[in-house]
Write a protein that holds these residues in place. Structure first.
Motif, short mmCIF file in Angstrom:
data_model
loop_
_atom_site.label_atom_id
_atom_site.label_comp_id
_atom_site.label_asym_id
_atom_site.label_seq_id
_atom_site.Cartn_x
_atom_site.Cartn_y
_atom_site.Cartn_z
N ILE A 1 0.83 -1.20 0.00
CA ILE A 1 0.00 0.00 0.00
C ILE A 1 0.87 1.26 0.00
N GLU A 2 2.02 1.19 0.66
CA GLU A 2 2.91 2.34 0.69
C GLU A 2 3.54 2.58 -0.68
N ALA A 3 3.91 1.50 -1.38
CA ALA A 3 4.46 1.64 -2.72
C ALA A 3 3.41 2.21 -3.67
N LEU A 4 2.17 1.77 -3.53
CA LEU A 4 1.10 2.31 -4.37
C LEU A 4 0.92 3.80 -4.14
N THR B 1 -4.51 11.07 -9.26
CA THR B 1 -3.43 10.32 -8.61
C THR B 1 -3.06 10.93 -7.26
N TYR B 2 -3.24 12.24 -7.11
CA TYR B 2 -2.96 12.86 -5.81
C TYR B 2 -3.97 12.37 -4.76
N VAL B 3 -5.24 12.29 -5.13
CA VAL B 3 -6.25 11.78 -4.21
C VAL B 3 -5.96 10.31 -3.87
N MET B 4 -5.58 9.52 -4.87
CA MET B 4 -5.27 8.12 -4.62
C MET B 4 -4.07 7.96 -3.69
N SER B 5 -3.06 8.83 -3.85
CA SER B 5 -1.88 8.74 -2.98
C SER B 5 -2.22 9.05 -1.53
N TYR C 1 -3.04 4.86 2.37
CA TYR C 1 -2.30 5.13 3.61
C TYR C 1 -2.52 3.99 4.58
N GLU C 2 -1.46 3.68 5.32
CA GLU C 2 -1.52 2.64 6.35
C GLU C 2 -1.02 3.24 7.65
N PRO C 3 -1.82 3.20 8.72
CA PRO C 3 -1.40 3.82 9.99
C PRO C 3 -0.09 3.24 10.50
N GLY C 4 0.55 4.02 11.37
CA GLY C 4 1.86 3.62 11.88
C GLY C 4 1.84 2.34 12.68
N CYS C 5 0.75 2.06 13.37
CA CYS C 5 0.72 0.85 14.19
C CYS C 5 0.78 -0.41 13.34
#
Length: 380
Positions: free
Chosen positions: A12-15, A307-311, A315-319
């Protein structure tokens, strides 16, 4: 043959990184098509000046909000670049249209009709069948009636002088010589060229868009490769650490903070971005044409916003991402993931509203491109 890439985990972070890189690539070149279009036509009548001015104000508030909220330096630099590009586009509009905020086209001198073809005058035996136009500064062509008018002395020499006048064109009086209107200056070479078809323009714009998106993906891959070479332990030692970007900050829910003025300027920016498209839509509607407006300009803006909205949503929370080896927790606690994701979205809500809203309005402009694709502009 080079060995295949290892460790390239498209999570998810790479996406989010890929979408963000494509968005940056689109926004870097977004103004170029319209600037080139204005220069090629030597006119900026198709672009709404109010649209450019409001967009410029939105970019200024974007800079203020980005600095106060503490976003990445790259985004602040890009906001400054957008502002400079807005100024270039606005200066080009002022150069071609004068220092005015009116969207009315510049006044052009139109040729006047010849005396024998003036509207409202009844046709006579001496008037031509096909009226022709001539510039208003061209002197009137004498007719044979001028020779019949009595001169000051009423002498035959005066009549002869009228007939021998070099401005008198009597060749069309002969039945063997048909009347032909005087030839004007030849058309310029640009007007003789065959206009490009809509299909050709569409394929060209899509090809340019694919090329820019490919450059964005390449930029993300080079950044990923550089980070992996600089921080190999974060990618090779443990499965958990491969999910972490070495350039990321600690964005756990506790570290996410709201700056009041940063959020205020962010929402001002969103409102201005949404309002900037409305004058352009209204101008296209009044002109019943999109001539002079670059489709690639809005195509880059549309893909950049998407693509800005998709970025942001990717997002994945820090936990769920930042876990060390001695972490006793198996992951996020109950409700912790939702709280972290919701706070992150709320922090970026103004930028989401601005990008998603302008995306919808850009789709309306694309609809105008399709509806008015074969029409010439009318007076606004």
């Amino acid at each position: 043959m080079s060995p295949p890439l290892s460790g390239l985990n498209l999570d998810i972070e790479a996406l989010s990184g890929i979408c963000g890189s494509i968005s940056i690539a689109c926004w870097v070149v977004v103004f170029s098509p319209q600037i080139i279009e204005n220069f090629r036509r030597a006119s900026a009548d198709g672009l709404s000046l109010i649209f450019v001015v409001v967009w410029l104000l939105g970019d200024i508030f974007n800079i203020l909000g980005a600095v106060l909220q503490g976003v990445l330096p790259t985004m602040t630099i890009l906001a400054v670049y957008y502002t400079l590009a807005d100024i270039v586009l606005l200066g080009q509009c002022f150069y071609y249209r004068g220092f005015t905020l009116s969207d009315a086209p510049a006044h052009k001198i139109t040729p006047t009709m010849d005396e024998e073809a003036v509207e409202g005058d009844p046709p006579t035996e001496q008037s031509s069948l096909l009226p022709h136009k001539r510039p208003s500064n061209t002197p009137a062509r004498p007719t044979i009636l001028d020779a019949d008018a009595p001169s000051a002395h009423g002498s035959f020499s005066s009549l002869r002088s009228h007939l021998s006048n070099s401005h008198l064109d009597a060749t069309h009086l002969s039945p063997a010589t048909p009347f032909t209107p005087p030839q004007t200056s030849p058309l310029p070479a640009e007007s003789m060229k065959k206009p490009k078809s809509t299909l050709y323009t569409l394929f060209f714009d899509i090809g340019a868009l694919i090329l820019v998106c490919a450059v964005g993906v390449l930029g993300w891959w080079l950044s990923f490769r550089s980070s992996r070479a600089q921080y190999p332990d974060h990618y090779n030692n443990h499965h958990h650490d491969r999910h972490r970007s070495p350039l990321s900050t600690n964005d756990t829910p506790e570290s996410l903070h709201f700056d009041l003025w940063g959020q205020v300027f962010g929402y001002f920016c969103a409102v201005l971005y949404l309002g900037s498209r409305i004058p352009q839509i209204l101008l296209n509607y009044r002109r019943k044409s999109t001539e002079g407006v670059s489709m690639l300009f809005f195509l880059f803006a549309c893909v950049g916003n998407l693509t800005y909205v998709m970025s942001i949503f990717a997002y994945e929370p820090g936990c769920a991402r930042f876990k060390s080896y001695d972490d006793v927790r198996s992951g996020c606690e109950s409700g912790e993931w939702a709280r972290g994701y919701g706070q992150y979205i709320l922090l970026n809500a103004s930028w989401l509203i601005g990008s998603a809203g302008t995306l919808v309005l850009d789709l309306m402009i694309f609809g105008q491109f399709w509806i008015y694709r074969d029409r010439k502009p009318q007076s606004a």
